[in-house]
Design an enzyme around this catalytic site. Structure first.
Site, PDB file in Angstrom:
ATOM      1  N   ASP A 117       0.698  -1.194  -0.288  1.00 22.83           N
ATOM      2  CA  ASP A 117      -0.347   0.114   0.553  1.00 22.83           C
ATOM      3  C   ASP A 117       0.881   1.099   0.131  1.00 22.83           C
ATOM      4  OD1 ASP A 117      -2.522   0.906   2.392  1.00 22.83           O
ATOM      5  OD2 ASP A 117      -1.579   1.615   0.707  1.00 22.83           O
TER       6      ASP A 117
ATOM      7  N   GLY B  77      -9.205   4.463  -6.071  1.00 24.86           N
ATOM      8  CA  GLY B  77      -8.726   3.417  -6.120  1.00 24.86           C
ATOM      9  C   GLY B  77      -7.220   3.913  -5.434  1.00 24.86           C
TER      10      GLY B  77
ATOM     11  N   ASP C  66      -5.842   7.002  -5.054  1.00 25.86           N
ATOM     12  CA  ASP C  66      -6.480   8.932  -5.469  1.00 25.86           C
ATOM     13  C   ASP C  66      -7.306   8.887  -3.995  1.00 25.86           C
ATOM     14  OD1 ASP C  66      -8.224  11.032  -7.654  1.00 25.86           O
ATOM     15  OD2 ASP C  66      -6.731  11.591  -5.440  1.00 25.86           O
TER      16      ASP C  66
ATOM     17  N   SER D 289      -1.850   4.387 -14.026  1.00 26.91           N
ATOM     18  CA  SER D 289      -3.088   4.255 -15.208  1.00 26.91           C
ATOM     19  C   SER D 289      -4.078   2.735 -15.277  1.00 26.91           C
ATOM     20  CB  SER D 289      -3.281   4.447 -17.073  1.00 26.91           C
ATOM     21  OG  SER D 289      -2.368   6.311 -16.628  1.00 26.91           O
TER      22      SER D 289
ATOM     23  N   GLY E 156      -5.267   0.873 -13.695  1.00 21.01           N
ATOM     24  CA  GLY E 156      -7.125   0.506 -12.694  1.00 21.01           C
ATOM     25  C   GLY E 156      -7.973   1.210 -13.624  1.00 21.01           C
TER      26      GLY E 156
HETATM   27  N1  APR Z   1      -1.263   1.444  -3.185  1.00 23.17           N
HETATM   28  C1  APR Z   1      -0.645   1.376  -4.440  1.00 23.17           C
HETATM   29  N2  APR Z   1      -1.241   0.732  -5.548  1.00 23.17           N
HETATM   30  C2  APR Z   1      -2.659   1.154  -5.692  1.00 23.17           C
HETATM   31  C3  APR Z   1      -4.022   1.732  -4.337  1.00 23.17           C
HETATM   32  C4  APR Z   1      -2.719   1.657  -2.949  1.00 23.17           C
HETATM   33  N3  APR Z   1      -2.795   1.450  -2.253  1.00 23.17           N
HETATM   34  N4  APR Z   1      -4.781   1.414  -4.414  1.00 23.17           N
HETATM   35  C5  APR Z   1      -5.196   1.588  -5.673  1.00 23.17           C
HETATM   36  N5  APR Z   1      -3.790   0.680  -6.286  1.00 23.17           N
HETATM   37  C6  APR Z   1      -3.396   0.750  -7.750  1.00 23.17           C
HETATM   38  C7  APR Z   1      -4.450   0.136  -8.332  1.00 23.17           C
HETATM   39  O1  APR Z   1      -4.482  -1.917  -8.190  1.00 23.17           O
HETATM   40  C8  APR Z   1      -3.928   0.201  -9.937  1.00 23.17           C
HETATM   41  O2  APR Z   1      -2.850  -1.311 -10.448  1.00 23.17           O
HETATM   42  O3  APR Z   1      -2.935   1.395  -7.930  1.00 23.17           O
HETATM   43  C9  APR Z   1      -2.877   1.825  -9.718  1.00 23.17           C
HETATM   44  C10 APR Z   1      -3.479   2.570 -11.231  1.00 23.17           C
HETATM   45  O4  APR Z   1      -5.571   2.494 -10.446  1.00 23.17           O
HETATM   46  P1  APR Z   1      -6.172   3.842 -10.142  1.00 23.17           P
HETATM   47  O5  APR Z   1      -5.689   4.192  -9.004  1.00 23.17           O
HETATM   48  O6  APR Z   1      -7.953   3.390 -10.553  1.00 23.17           O
HETATM   49  O7  APR Z   1      -6.300   4.577 -11.360  1.00 23.17           O
HETATM   50  P2  APR Z   1      -5.725   4.658 -12.966  1.00 23.17           P
HETATM   51  O8  APR Z   1      -5.765   3.616 -12.996  1.00 23.17           O
HETATM   52  O9  APR Z   1      -4.816   5.369 -13.077  1.00 23.17           O
HETATM   53  O10 APR Z   1      -7.678   6.143 -12.362  1.00 23.17           O
HETATM   54  C11 APR Z   1      -6.951   7.035 -12.568  1.00 23.17           C
HETATM   55  O11 APR Z   1      -9.083   6.763 -10.493  1.00 23.17           O
HETATM   56  O12 APR Z   1      -8.877   6.995  -8.247  1.00 23.17           O
HETATM   57  C12 APR Z   1      -9.897   7.427  -9.862  1.00 23.17           C
HETATM   58  O13 APR Z   1      -9.602   9.815  -9.012  1.00 23.17           O
HETATM   59  C13 APR Z   1      -8.597   8.999  -9.844  1.00 23.17           C
HETATM   60  O14 APR Z   1      -9.528   9.027 -12.134  1.00 23.17           O
HETATM   61  C14 APR Z   1      -8.963   8.822 -11.228  1.00 23.17           C
HETATM   62  C15 APR Z   1      -8.838   7.643 -12.080  1.00 23.17           C
END
Ligand code: APR
Length: 168
Positions: free
Chosen positions: A10, A32, A34, A117, A119
């Site tokens: 995390d 996610g 964020d 990107s 997720g």
């Molecule tokens: N620590 C590390 N990695 C994480 C965590 C965490 N606590 N939570 C999620 N992830 C990973 C996910 O598993 C994924 O591999 O971060 C990676 C990016 O996923 P997302 O968070 O969905 O980000 P992204 O795909 O860039 O999409 C961005 O999602 O949350 C919204 O506001 C954000 O609109 C934006 C979009």
């Protein structure tokens, strides 16, 4: 010599100079990673983000870390995957390049990236790992203040993909 490593876990728990947030153009939080970063940082983070006027895809902006273990957060907005023929790889590379440039500007020693990107934005994980590591390696071909660049994998698929590319 700057070390590049892959860790499973995390990103909000890492005690580093900066963690990178996979944000959206509003910079006002989301789901996610964020959402996890904003929850852990507390309300001060979004209050500072409100003063930044958003962020373009591929760009990066820096804030304090607030209640996070990290000293700072570098917010970057990754591309949404549309099949790969709309400049996605160049935009993803810009996220890593601009985040690293901000880290150098602020003389940071350690920085941790999530899989930007990979997720909600749907970027295929093997291709994203290639872009991330090649961009980091390209950055580190020049003199750098960085001692450690950490790729944080929230699941095994990302961990394995990053390890495979790093081992090449
Ligand atoms: N620590 C590390 N990695 C994480 C965590 C965490 N606590 N939570 C999620 N992830 C990973 C996910 O598993 C994924 O591999 O971060 C990676 C990016 O996923 P997302 O968070 O969905 O980000 P992204 O795909 O860039 O999409 C961005 O999602 O949350 C919204 O506001 C954000 O609109 C934006 C979009």
């Amino acid at each position: 010599m700057t070390e590049i490593s892959v860790v499973r876990g995390d990103i909000t728990k890492l005690e580093v100079d900066a963690i990178v947030n996979a944000a959206n153009p509003s910079l006002l939080g989301g789901g996610g990673v964020d959402g996890a970063i904003h929850r852990a940082a507390g309300p001060g983070l979004v209050a500072q983000c409100r003063t930044l006027g958003g962020c373009e895809t591929g760009e990066a902006k820096i804030t304090g870390g607030y209640r996070l273990a990290a000293k700072a957060v570098i917010h970057t907005v990754g591309p949404v995957w549309h099949g790969g023929d709309q400049g996605e790889s160049a935009l993803l590379a810009s996220c890593y390049r601009n985040s690293l440039a901000l880290a150098e500007e602020h003389n940071l020693k350690t920085i941790a990236f999530p899989a930007i990107s990979c997720g909600v934005y749907g970027y295929p994980i093997p291709e994203a790992a290639e872009v991330a590591i090649s961009t980091i390696r390209e950055h580190l071909n020049e003199p750098s203040n960085l001692e450690r660049v950490i790729l944080v994998a929230f699941n095994d698929e990302i961990f394995d993909a990053n390890q495979r590319v790093l081992a090449d």
